[in-house]
Motif scaffolding. Structure first.
Motif, mmCIF file in Angstrom:
data_model
loop_
_atom_site.group_PDB
_atom_site.id
_atom_site.type_symbol
_atom_site.label_atom_id
_atom_site.label_comp_id
_atom_site.label_asym_id
_atom_site.label_seq_id
_atom_site.Cartn_x
_atom_site.Cartn_y
_atom_site.Cartn_z
ATOM 1 N N THR A 58 0.745 -1.281 0.011
ATOM 2 C CA THR A 58 -0.110 -0.137 -0.071
ATOM 3 C C THR A 58 0.897 1.167 0.076
ATOM 4 N N ALA A 60 0.992 5.834 0.807
ATOM 5 C CA ALA A 60 0.594 7.050 1.016
ATOM 6 C C ALA A 60 -0.424 7.722 0.131
ATOM 7 N N PHE A 61 -0.937 8.654 0.701
ATOM 8 C CA PHE A 61 -2.011 9.410 -0.245
ATOM 9 C C PHE A 61 -1.321 10.028 -1.345
ATOM 10 N N ASP A 96 -7.359 4.997 -4.556
ATOM 11 C CA ASP A 96 -8.523 5.314 -3.937
ATOM 12 C C ASP A 96 -9.353 6.206 -4.952
ATOM 13 N N ARG A 147 -10.577 8.700 1.310
ATOM 14 C CA ARG A 147 -9.118 8.430 1.200
ATOM 15 C C ARG A 147 -9.196 6.976 2.182
ATOM 16 N N ARG A 149 -6.415 3.836 2.492
ATOM 17 C CA ARG A 149 -5.168 3.199 2.256
ATOM 18 C C ARG A 149 -5.044 1.902 1.773
ATOM 19 N N ARG A 150 -6.097 1.058 2.020
ATOM 20 C CA ARG A 150 -6.234 -0.309 1.396
ATOM 21 C C ARG A 150 -6.489 -0.284 -0.002
ATOM 22 N N ARG A 152 -4.982 2.138 -2.036
ATOM 23 C CA ARG A 152 -3.823 2.540 -2.577
ATOM 24 C C ARG A 152 -2.712 1.666 -2.713
ATOM 25 N N ARG A 153 -2.900 0.768 -3.621
ATOM 26 C CA ARG A 153 -1.895 -0.402 -3.559
ATOM 27 C C ARG A 153 -1.424 -0.875 -4.898
#
Length: 201
Positions: A58, A60-61, A96, A147, A149-150, A152-153
């Protein structure tokens, strides 16, 4: 008449209106893989890969930077991947739902490229990491517009076999699976030692 109208409607676009996006021949390729046994063993190896190694990292934004956790997971993936020089892998990038679809598709691609680049620094040939793909925001792990995180992978999967590798050309897929079982019987101490060496590199 209704059938004729539907047929005409289906042909109403000019020739070349929509170019094939690369799917032409997929059905034949799929049938060939099933007939030779490659499809069965690809799925088996992918299942074992997912069971023995984390397949997802994963981010960071709004970032494609690999943090320490992501690097550790990719190092474990590289250890597993190096055991099978005849196997190919594919890395999928995701985001995301924050941001435009176009931006997120590019961001997903940057993330996938970052994962592939890191794997190559651990001895994996770039030619075996085929078709880096970005799904952007279209396949969330967790459905939310916020947002997450899961989402964004990147996900790494077994995608097939290197076509010109001698083992594959001879159809010796059973040897690949057998080697997988033998390797998986290594002690936890041995695997931990290998992973420690990779993290020191």
């Amino acid at each position: 008449m209704a059938c004729l109208a539907l047929a005409v409607a289906g042909c109403s676009n000019e020739a070349g209106y929509e170019l094939d996006g690369g799917s032409f021949g997929n059905a034949t390729f799929n049938n060939q893989q099933i007939q030779t046994g490659a499809m069965q063993y690809t799925q088996l190896l992918n299942d074992r890969f997912a069971a023995e190694v984390p397949t997802t990292i994963t981010f960071a934004f709004d970032s494609a930077v690999l943090d320490a956790n992501a690097q550790a997971v990719l190092a474990r993936q590289a250890t597993w991947i190096r055991q099978f020089p005849e196997v190919r892998f594919r890395v999928y990038g995701h985001t995301d739902a924050v941001g435009s679809p176009a931006y997120n598709k590019q961001l997903g691609l940057r993330r996938a490229n970052a994962a592939v680049a890191y794997l190559t620094t651990h001895g994996i040939s770039r030619s075996r990491l085929e078709a880096v793909v970005s799904y952007g925001e279209t396949q969330p792990a967790v459905v939310t517009s916020n947002r997450e995180r899961r989402n964004r992978r990147t996900v790494t999967e077994v995608s097939g076999f290197v076509g010109r590798h001698p083992t594959v050309m001879d159809g010796k897929y059973a040897q690949i699976i057998y080697r997988d079982y033998i390797t998986s019987a290594q002690s936890e101490t041995t695997l931990t030692g290998i992973q420690a060496e990779l993290l020191e590199d």
